[in-house]
Write a protein that holds these residues in place. Structure first.
Motif, PDB file in Angstrom:
ATOM      1  N   ALA A 217       0.778  -1.249   0.000  1.00 12.39           N
ATOM      2  CA  ALA A 217       0.000   0.000   0.000  1.00 12.39           C
ATOM      3  C   ALA A 217       0.806   1.295   0.000  1.00 12.39           C
ATOM      4  CB  ALA A 217      -0.955  -0.001   1.194  1.00 12.39           C
ATOM      5  N   ASP A 218       2.082   1.244   0.404  1.00 13.15           N
ATOM      6  CA  ASP A 218       2.833   2.501   0.492  1.00 13.15           C
ATOM      7  C   ASP A 218       3.360   2.886  -0.883  1.00 13.15           C
ATOM      8  OD1 ASP A 218       4.224   4.738   1.274  1.00 13.15           O
ATOM      9  OD2 ASP A 218       5.904   3.611   2.128  1.00 13.15           O
ATOM     10  N   VAL A 219       2.492   3.472  -1.665  1.00 16.88           N
ATOM     11  CA  VAL A 219       2.785   3.732  -3.075  1.00 16.88           C
ATOM     12  C   VAL A 219       3.949   4.701  -3.254  1.00 16.88           C
ATOM     13  CG1 VAL A 219       1.834   4.649  -5.231  1.00 16.88           C
ATOM     14  CG2 VAL A 219       0.395   3.273  -3.711  1.00 16.88           C
ATOM     15  N   ASP A 220       3.999   5.770  -2.439  1.00 19.51           N
ATOM     16  CA  ASP A 220       5.060   6.765  -2.616  1.00 19.51           C
ATOM     17  C   ASP A 220       6.311   6.447  -1.796  1.00 19.51           C
ATOM     18  OD1 ASP A 220       4.299   7.388  -0.062  1.00 19.51           O
ATOM     19  OD2 ASP A 220       3.561   9.405  -0.520  1.00 19.51           O
ATOM     20  N   GLY A 221       6.291   5.343  -1.058  1.00 14.98           N
ATOM     21  CA  GLY A 221       7.490   4.899  -0.362  1.00 14.98           C
ATOM     22  C   GLY A 221       7.963   5.775   0.778  1.00 14.98           C
ATOM     23  N   ASP A 222       7.050   6.534   1.407  1.00 13.45           N
ATOM     24  CA  ASP A 222       7.473   7.409   2.511  1.00 13.45           C
ATOM     25  C   ASP A 222       7.328   6.738   3.877  1.00 13.45           C
ATOM     26  OD1 ASP A 222       4.757   7.402   2.890  1.00 13.45           O
ATOM     27  OD2 ASP A 222       4.549   9.587   3.035  1.00 13.45           O
ATOM     28  N   GLN A 223       7.129   5.430   3.874  1.00 11.83           N
ATOM     29  CA  GLN A 223       7.000   4.657   5.116  1.00 11.83           C
ATOM     30  C   GLN A 223       5.745   5.014   5.902  1.00 11.83           C
ATOM     31  OE1 GLN A 223       9.381   2.064   6.151  1.00 11.83           O
ATOM     32  NE2 GLN A 223       9.673   2.358   3.955  1.00 11.83           N
ATOM     33  N   ARG A 224       4.779   5.560   5.221  1.00 14.82           N
ATOM     34  CA  ARG A 224       3.475   5.830   5.811  1.00 14.82           C
ATOM     35  C   ARG A 224       2.405   5.383   4.828  1.00 14.82           C
ATOM     36  NH1 ARG A 224       3.804  12.115   7.874  1.00 14.82           N
ATOM     37  NH2 ARG A 224       5.401  11.811   9.471  1.00 14.82           N
ATOM     38  N   VAL A 225       1.369   4.757   5.362  1.00 13.27           N
ATOM     39  CA  VAL A 225       0.218   4.415   4.522  1.00 13.27           C
ATOM     40  C   VAL A 225      -0.915   5.358   4.901  1.00 13.27           C
ATOM     41  CG1 VAL A 225      -1.492   2.653   3.946  1.00 13.27           C
ATOM     42  CG2 VAL A 225       0.906   2.011   4.248  1.00 13.27           C
ATOM     43  N   THR A 226      -1.201   6.260   3.961  1.00 12.56           N
ATOM     44  CA  THR A 226      -2.289   7.207   4.204  1.00 12.56           C
ATOM     45  C   THR A 226      -3.627   6.523   3.924  1.00 12.56           C
ATOM     46  OG1 THR A 226      -2.322   7.926   1.918  1.00 12.56           O
ATOM     47  CG2 THR A 226      -0.870   9.137   3.425  1.00 12.56           C
TER      48      THR A 226
ATOM     49  N   GLU B 109      -5.721   7.375   1.721  1.00 11.85           N
ATOM     50  CA  GLU B 109      -5.868   7.240   0.268  1.00 11.85           C
ATOM     51  C   GLU B 109      -5.107   6.007  -0.233  1.00 11.85           C
ATOM     52  OE1 GLU B 109      -5.120  10.126   1.872  1.00 11.85           O
ATOM     53  OE2 GLU B 109      -7.194  10.761   1.676  1.00 11.85           O
ATOM     54  N   GLU B 110      -3.895   5.821   0.293  1.00 10.47           N
ATOM     55  CA  GLU B 110      -3.116   4.648  -0.112  1.00 10.47           C
ATOM     56  C   GLU B 110      -3.781   3.358   0.366  1.00 10.47           C
ATOM     57  OE1 GLU B 110       1.491   6.206  -0.386  1.00 10.47           O
ATOM     58  OE2 GLU B 110       0.650   5.877   1.602  1.00 10.47           O
ATOM     59  N   PHE B 111      -4.370   3.432   1.556  1.00  9.42           N
ATOM     60  CA  PHE B 111      -5.050   2.256   2.114  1.00  9.42           C
ATOM     61  C   PHE B 111      -6.232   1.863   1.233  1.00  9.42           C
ATOM     62  CE2 PHE B 111      -8.105   0.314   5.148  1.00  9.42           C
ATOM     63  CZ  PHE B 111      -7.321  -0.718   5.640  1.00  9.42           C
TER      64      PHE B 111
HETATM   65 CA    CA Z   1       2.923   6.508   1.671  1.00  9.27          CA
END
Ligand code: CA
Ligand code: CA
Length: 173
Positions: free
Chosen positions: A68-77, A79-81
């Motif tokens: 789910a972490d599409v942008d790879g920032d180590q956070r799943v927002t 929207e990504e979820f």
């Molecule tokens: Ca992310």
């Protein structure tokens, strides 16, 4: 299911992962869940069960991030979820079960006071409450996991039910 109903269900599942409620899912949420479970059952992080729980939590996070972490920032927002996790997990529930299995196995072990490979319904209810479920939902969910009515819940039952809960978003879910 109308879109408001769908949104509500997504929000519940997102909130279940966002344990600290800061609006995104990250490693800290999984570590917090592990720490809360150990505290609830008076188990230390250093013992075998404690280490297995943290290892499972890390694997669960890595799997979630990979999906789910599409942008790879180590956070799943959120929207990504919605765009990543929910859709892909629904398409492939077995994959989700594999990601969650080590954590769920370790959580059942922590709740298994008799060390016989299964946890009591009451203990699983405590697990669900610690992870944020309401008292009512925790009770119903725990009892529903005990399909053969012997009062004990095995790891495989927990994995299956958890995968279904997070992957099947249907009107009667
Ligand atoms: Ca992310
Ligand atoms: Ca969070």
């Amino acid at each position: 299911m109308d879109s408001a109903e769908y949104e509500r269900k997504i929000a519940h599942r997102f909130a279940a992962f966002d344990q600290d409620g800061n609006g995104y899912i990250d490693r800290a949420d999984f570590n917090a869940a592990a720490a809360r479970l150990l505290a609830e059952f008076g188990t230390t992080a250093r013992c075998d069960k404690g280490q297995a729980l943290y290892t499972g939590a890390e694997a669960f996070w890595q799997g979630m991030a990979g999906i789910a972490d599409v942008d790879g920032d180590q956070r799943v927002t959120r929207e990504e979820f919605v765009g990543g996790a929910v859709k892909r997990l629904r398409d492939n529930p077995e994959r989700f079960a594999e990601i969650a299995r080590p954590f769920l196995r370790a959580a059942i072990a922590v709740a298994d006071r008799e060390n016989d490979g299964a946890a009591s319904v009451a203990a699983v209810e405590r697990v669900l409450r610690v992870l944020g479920a309401s008292e009512e939902i925790a009770g119903v969910a725990a009892r529903s996991l005990d399909t053969d009515g012997d009062g004990r819940i095995a790891e495989s039952d927990a994995v299956t039910a958890f995968a279904v809960y997070f992957t099947v978003i249907a009107p009667d879910a």
